[in-house]
Design an enzyme around this catalytic site. Structure first.
Site, PDB file in Angstrom:
ATOM      1  N   ASP A 150       0.821  -1.212   0.000  1.00 35.99           N
ATOM      2  CA  ASP A 150       0.000   0.000   0.000  1.00 35.99           C
ATOM      3  C   ASP A 150       0.855   1.262   0.000  1.00 35.99           C
ATOM      4  OD1 ASP A 150      -2.453  -1.330   0.042  1.00 35.99           O
ATOM      5  OD2 ASP A 150      -2.426  -1.518   2.226  1.00 35.99           O
TER       6      ASP A 150
ATOM      7  N   TYR B  34       6.841 -10.351   6.152  1.00 36.98           N
ATOM      8  CA  TYR B  34       6.782  -8.908   6.409  1.00 36.98           C
ATOM      9  C   TYR B  34       7.416  -8.629   7.767  1.00 36.98           C
ATOM     10  CZ  TYR B  34       3.550  -7.687   2.601  1.00 36.98           C
ATOM     11  OH  TYR B  34       2.984  -7.452   1.373  1.00 36.98           O
TER      12      TYR B  34
END
Length: 268
Positions: free
Chosen positions: A63, A122
């Site tokens: 994002d 992540y």
């Protein structure tokens, strides 16, 4: 996509500072890019090298404001194009400074960066204390208190195996299945940062940030492992906590089957 025998498949490992990008995925309107994206900048550079449009596949769609240490991207080009290793200096001489190619290799024509990824890892960076240096702000979430790491890991231990992660998906998530296989979820200290690392086969939209925000909120109010488990099993986003800000999140690494990382023997 139909693959020609006259094409080769190149896998790039790229790093980027997501601060000034509207995410990874290119956004176009009537053929023109409407926002600055990582994919858009990369495809412009590849098109400049090849003198015709080149399409890319990314392992994941980060994002706006989210960074990548090792995003994986594949694309097809003419078999007579430059050697794979030469794409690193060639692209880095064209790309903006907030995108860097870290590695380039020819791989199996069957490899697709998104669909063949075995796992994605992540990391989320948190800096605790009264204040932080100005240069740290775009790359970490600053919180003034010091969380209980043991309590955080006790709650995070619920994140293991095949799980319905609906409670941590954003309202706009369009995934058909909300089930994800989580291999690892742990907090640890590294270089004065509190790091949350999570590895799974795939992630829902804003899933990692929702998990981080929820865990930090529950720790702040003194909640228990059972409270976190209840949220997970509720399958209701409104039961979870706030979404952590984007700047602390990094796409850290991608894993692929070894056989797909090998180039066909007949090409160079």
């Amino acid at each position: 996509m139909e693959i020609s025998q006259n094409q080769k498949n190149i896998l790039l490992t790229i790093s980027y500072d997501g601060t000034n990008f509207c995410g990874w995925q290119k956004q176009t309107k009537e053929g023109a890019e409407t926002f600055r994206t990582v994919q858009g900048e990369l495809e412009k550079a590849l098109t400049k090298i090849h003198k015709h449009p080149i399409e890319t596949n990314g392992s994941g769609r980060t994002d706006s404001g989210v960074h990548a240490a090792r995003q994986a991207v594949n694309f097809f080009c003419d078999i007579k194009s430059m050697r794979a290793s030469n794409f690193l200096p060639a692209l880095n001489s064209i790309l903006p400074k907030d995108i860097r190619v870290m590695d380039a290799a020819e791989v199996s024509p069957l490899l697709h960066a998104r669909f063949n990824a075995l796992s994605r890892t992540y990391r989320y960076k948190i800096k605790c204390g009264k204040t932080i240096f100005a240069h740290e702000q775009p790359y970490t979430w600053h919180i003034r208190r010091y969380p209980d790491i043991a309590a955080l890991n006790e709650m995070a231990s619920c994140l293991s195996g095949e799980l319905d992660c609906t409670a941590f998906s954003a309202a706009g998530d369009q995934s058909i299945s909300k089930s994800r296989y989580i291999k690892k979820a742990v907090f640890f200290i590294e270089n004065d940062y509190l790091i949350f690392e999570i590895c799974a086969n795939a992630f829902l939209w804003k899933m990692v940030r929702s998990i981080v925000g929820t865990l930090l909120h529950l720790d702040e109010i003194g909640a228990s492992k059972k409270d976190f488990k209840d949220i997970l099993e509720s399958k209701m986003r409104e039961k979870a906590g706030p979404t952590a800000p984007p700047q602390g999140l990094f796409l850290w690494s991608i894993e692929y089957p070894e056989d797909l990382l090998k180039a066909p023997p007949e090409t160079f």
